[in-house]
Design a protein around this motif. Structure first.
Motif, mmCIF file in Angstrom:
data_model
loop_
_atom_site.group_PDB
_atom_site.id
_atom_site.type_symbol
_atom_site.label_atom_id
_atom_site.label_comp_id
_atom_site.label_asym_id
_atom_site.label_seq_id
_atom_site.Cartn_x
_atom_site.Cartn_y
_atom_site.Cartn_z
ATOM 1 N N ASN A 64 0.822 -1.207 0.067
ATOM 2 C CA ASN A 64 -0.081 0.086 0.007
ATOM 3 C C ASN A 64 0.923 1.115 0.142
ATOM 4 O O ASN A 64 0.946 1.649 0.991
ATOM 5 N N PRO A 65 1.397 1.743 -1.252
ATOM 6 C CA PRO A 65 2.174 2.610 -1.217
ATOM 7 C C PRO A 65 1.497 4.080 -0.932
ATOM 8 O O PRO A 65 2.378 5.008 -0.698
ATOM 9 N N HIS A 66 0.364 4.252 -0.950
ATOM 10 C CA HIS A 66 -0.303 5.481 -0.292
ATOM 11 C C HIS A 66 -0.681 5.659 0.901
ATOM 12 O O HIS A 66 -1.552 6.580 1.334
ATOM 13 N N ASN A 67 -0.256 4.599 1.687
ATOM 14 C CA ASN A 67 -0.613 4.755 3.092
ATOM 15 C C ASN A 67 0.059 5.979 3.749
ATOM 16 O O ASN A 67 1.466 6.098 3.807
ATOM 17 N N LYS A 68 -0.650 6.938 4.302
ATOM 18 C CA LYS A 68 -0.044 8.003 5.073
ATOM 19 C C LYS A 68 0.676 7.792 6.184
ATOM 20 O O LYS A 68 1.464 8.750 6.484
ATOM 21 N N ASN A 69 0.405 6.871 6.835
ATOM 22 C CA ASN A 69 0.974 6.607 8.189
ATOM 23 C C ASN A 69 2.423 6.215 8.067
ATOM 24 O O ASN A 69 3.193 6.324 8.983
ATOM 25 N N ILE A 70 3.019 5.993 6.852
ATOM 26 C CA ILE A 70 4.353 5.746 6.595
ATOM 27 C C ILE A 70 5.052 6.380 5.688
ATOM 28 O O ILE A 70 5.901 6.176 5.269
ATOM 29 N N ASP A 76 6.334 9.540 6.483
ATOM 30 C CA ASP A 76 7.320 10.003 7.025
ATOM 31 C C ASP A 76 8.735 9.368 7.244
ATOM 32 O O ASP A 76 9.785 9.543 7.994
ATOM 33 N N ILE A 77 8.463 8.083 6.929
ATOM 34 C CA ILE A 77 9.713 7.193 7.385
ATOM 35 C C ILE A 77 10.677 7.276 6.437
ATOM 36 O O ILE A 77 10.491 7.493 5.205
ATOM 37 N N PRO A 78 12.028 7.570 6.526
ATOM 38 C CA PRO A 78 13.156 7.829 5.633
ATOM 39 C C PRO A 78 13.322 6.608 4.691
ATOM 40 O O PRO A 78 13.451 5.603 5.181
ATOM 41 N N GLY A 79 13.239 6.943 3.539
ATOM 42 C CA GLY A 79 13.621 6.124 2.513
ATOM 43 C C GLY A 79 12.421 5.560 2.107
ATOM 44 O O GLY A 79 12.365 4.680 0.989
ATOM 45 N N LEU A 80 11.211 5.512 2.816
ATOM 46 C CA LEU A 80 9.892 4.865 2.201
ATOM 47 C C LEU A 80 8.795 5.817 1.775
ATOM 48 O O LEU A 80 7.757 5.540 0.892
ATOM 49 N N ALA A 81 8.931 7.052 2.176
ATOM 50 C CA ALA A 81 7.894 8.115 1.631
ATOM 51 C C ALA A 81 8.113 8.355 0.141
ATOM 52 O O ALA A 81 9.155 8.347 -0.237
ATOM 53 N N PRO A 82 7.135 8.470 -0.471
ATOM 54 C CA PRO A 82 7.028 9.054 -1.966
ATOM 55 C C PRO A 82 7.925 10.294 -2.015
ATOM 56 O O PRO A 82 7.885 11.118 -1.240
ATOM 57 N N PRO A 83 8.444 10.490 -3.185
ATOM 58 C CA PRO A 83 9.168 11.849 -3.522
ATOM 59 C C PRO A 83 8.385 13.186 -3.498
ATOM 60 O O PRO A 83 7.291 12.748 -3.860
ATOM 61 N N ALA A 84 8.833 13.876 -3.068
ATOM 62 C CA ALA A 84 8.382 15.194 -2.963
ATOM 63 C C ALA A 84 7.897 15.867 -4.348
ATOM 64 O O ALA A 84 8.790 15.769 -5.149
ATOM 65 N N PRO A 85 6.861 16.420 -4.596
ATOM 66 C CA PRO A 85 6.459 17.192 -5.964
ATOM 67 C C PRO A 85 7.623 18.248 -6.235
ATOM 68 O O PRO A 85 7.902 18.953 -5.231
ATOM 69 N N ALA A 86 7.902 18.194 -7.620
ATOM 70 C CA ALA A 86 8.974 19.340 -8.032
ATOM 71 C C ALA A 86 8.303 20.922 -7.890
ATOM 72 O O ALA A 86 7.140 20.929 -8.172
ATOM 73 N N ARG A 87 9.092 21.576 -7.119
ATOM 74 C CA ARG A 87 8.410 22.888 -6.954
ATOM 75 C C ARG A 87 8.671 23.729 -8.299
ATOM 76 O O ARG A 87 9.846 23.775 -9.014
ATOM 77 N N LYS A 88 7.931 24.237 -8.681
ATOM 78 C CA LYS A 88 7.836 25.444 -9.952
ATOM 79 C C LYS A 88 8.529 26.742 -9.591
ATOM 80 O O LYS A 88 7.755 27.196 -8.603
ATOM 81 N N LEU A 89 9.329 27.288 -10.384
ATOM 82 C CA LEU A 89 9.662 28.601 -10.234
ATOM 83 C C LEU A 89 8.619 29.527 -10.576
ATOM 84 O O LEU A 89 7.962 29.235 -11.493
ATOM 85 N N LEU A 90 8.866 30.713 -10.005
ATOM 86 C CA LEU A 90 8.047 31.826 -10.317
ATOM 87 C C LEU A 90 7.815 32.437 -11.860
ATOM 88 O O LEU A 90 7.076 32.592 -12.253
ATOM 89 N N TRP A 91 9.274 32.382 -12.196
ATOM 90 C CA TRP A 91 9.395 32.967 -13.612
ATOM 91 C C TRP A 91 8.906 31.933 -14.539
ATOM 92 O O TRP A 91 8.513 32.242 -15.688
ATOM 93 N N ASP A 92 8.656 30.420 -14.201
ATOM 94 C CA ASP A 92 8.321 29.559 -14.994
ATOM 95 C C ASP A 92 6.684 29.629 -15.217
ATOM 96 O O ASP A 92 6.077 29.480 -16.317
ATOM 97 N N GLN A 93 6.062 30.352 -14.104
ATOM 98 C CA GLN A 93 4.907 30.350 -14.184
ATOM 99 C C GLN A 93 4.271 31.508 -15.221
ATOM 100 O O GLN A 93 3.282 31.757 -15.824
ATOM 101 N N ASN A 94 5.069 32.387 -14.791
ATOM 102 C CA ASN A 94 4.861 33.627 -15.839
ATOM 103 C C ASN A 94 5.231 33.222 -17.542
ATOM 104 O O ASN A 94 4.549 33.722 -18.259
#
Length: 260
Positions: A234-240, A242-260
């Motif tokens: 169950n990869p979408h289980n929120k209870n785990i 925050d465990i290092p190495g098991l949590a899914p990768p964080a979404p890439a942050r978009k820069l402000l000028w990229d939005q413009n």
């Protein structure tokens, strides 16, 4: 005897036994007078002495029985019994004195004349009064030589005894030292066993501690494996998340000028 039977059957029986011994003593001493052989006289005296010992024991039994029945008897009966006892003692003492006399005579007959020679009866007949001065001197020298030889043999026996005693003392000393060494070795073995027992206890405590640590590590590993399995299932289980190495990768942050 009849008067004693009326007082006590036990007294009458003892009196009869004592009378039999007195008759045997009288006949024995009469027989002793006719015996000429010293060895037979000695044996006869020994037999008579044994009978006198038995008579003395019976007189003591008679006296003890008299004291037991004394309270039941009349004064005349007690006086008669006491006179009877004194008569027995007096007669026994007469035989004892006679025995001592015969024993003394027998001892005197056994003494060897100072100048008796070992060469037989012909030499024994030779008395000091019939010897010349030279014969007396020669005989005296022979006796001195025999005495010196006897003393020398005695010295050898004493020396042998001393040697045996010294050897025995040395053997006892060696055995004592050996026993002392054995005791010391036993003390050392006891000390070693005690130290070994303490060491075994320490090792046992260390093994127990190591087992606890291994059990804890085993539980941790089992927990981690369980979490990994749950995450994979169950990869979408929120209870785990925050465990290092098991949590899914964080979404890439978009820069402000990229939005413009």
């Amino acid at each position: 005897m009849d008067s004693l039977s009326a007082i006590s059957e036990e007294l009458a029986e003892i009196d009869g036994q004592i009378a039999d011994i007195f008759r045997a003593l009288s006949n024995g001493f009469q027989k002793l007078e006719k015996i000429k052989d010293p060895s037979r006289q000695s044996r006869q005296l020994e037999e008579l002495t044994e009978k006198m010992r038995e008579c003395k024991r019976l007189i003591k039994d008679f006296d003890r029985e008299v004291k037991e029945v004394e309270n039941r008897n009349s004064p005349d009966s007690n006086r008669m019994l006491n006179d009877k006892k004194q008569s027995m003692i007096k007669e026994l003492n007469s035989y004892v004195a006679l025995k001592k006399q015969y024993a003394s005579n027998l001892e005197n007959n056994k003494r060897v004349d100072l100048f008796d020679g070992p060469g037989g009866e012909e030499e024994n007949v030779l008395l000091a009064s019939s010897m010349s001065n030279q014969q007396l001197i020669d005989r005296g020298n022979e006796m001195l030589d025999e005495t010196d030889q006897s003393i020398e043999r005695s010295k050898q026996v004493v020396q042998q005894t001393i040697n045996v005693g010294a050897e025995t003392a040395a053997a006892l000393k060696e055995q004592t030292e050996q026993m002392s060494r054995i005791v010391n070795e036993l003390d050392s073995i006891h000390f070693s066993i005690k130290k070994a027992s303490q060491l075994v206890k320490e090792i046992g405590r260390q093994v127990a501690t190591d087992k606890c640590i291994m059990a804890l590590l085993f539980l941790i590993v089992i927990g981690v494996i369980a979490i990994i399995i749950v995450k994979l299932v169950n990869p979408h289980n929120k209870n785990i998340q925050d465990i290092p190495g098991l949590a899914p990768p964080a979404p890439a942050r978009k820069l402000l000028w990229d939005q413009n």
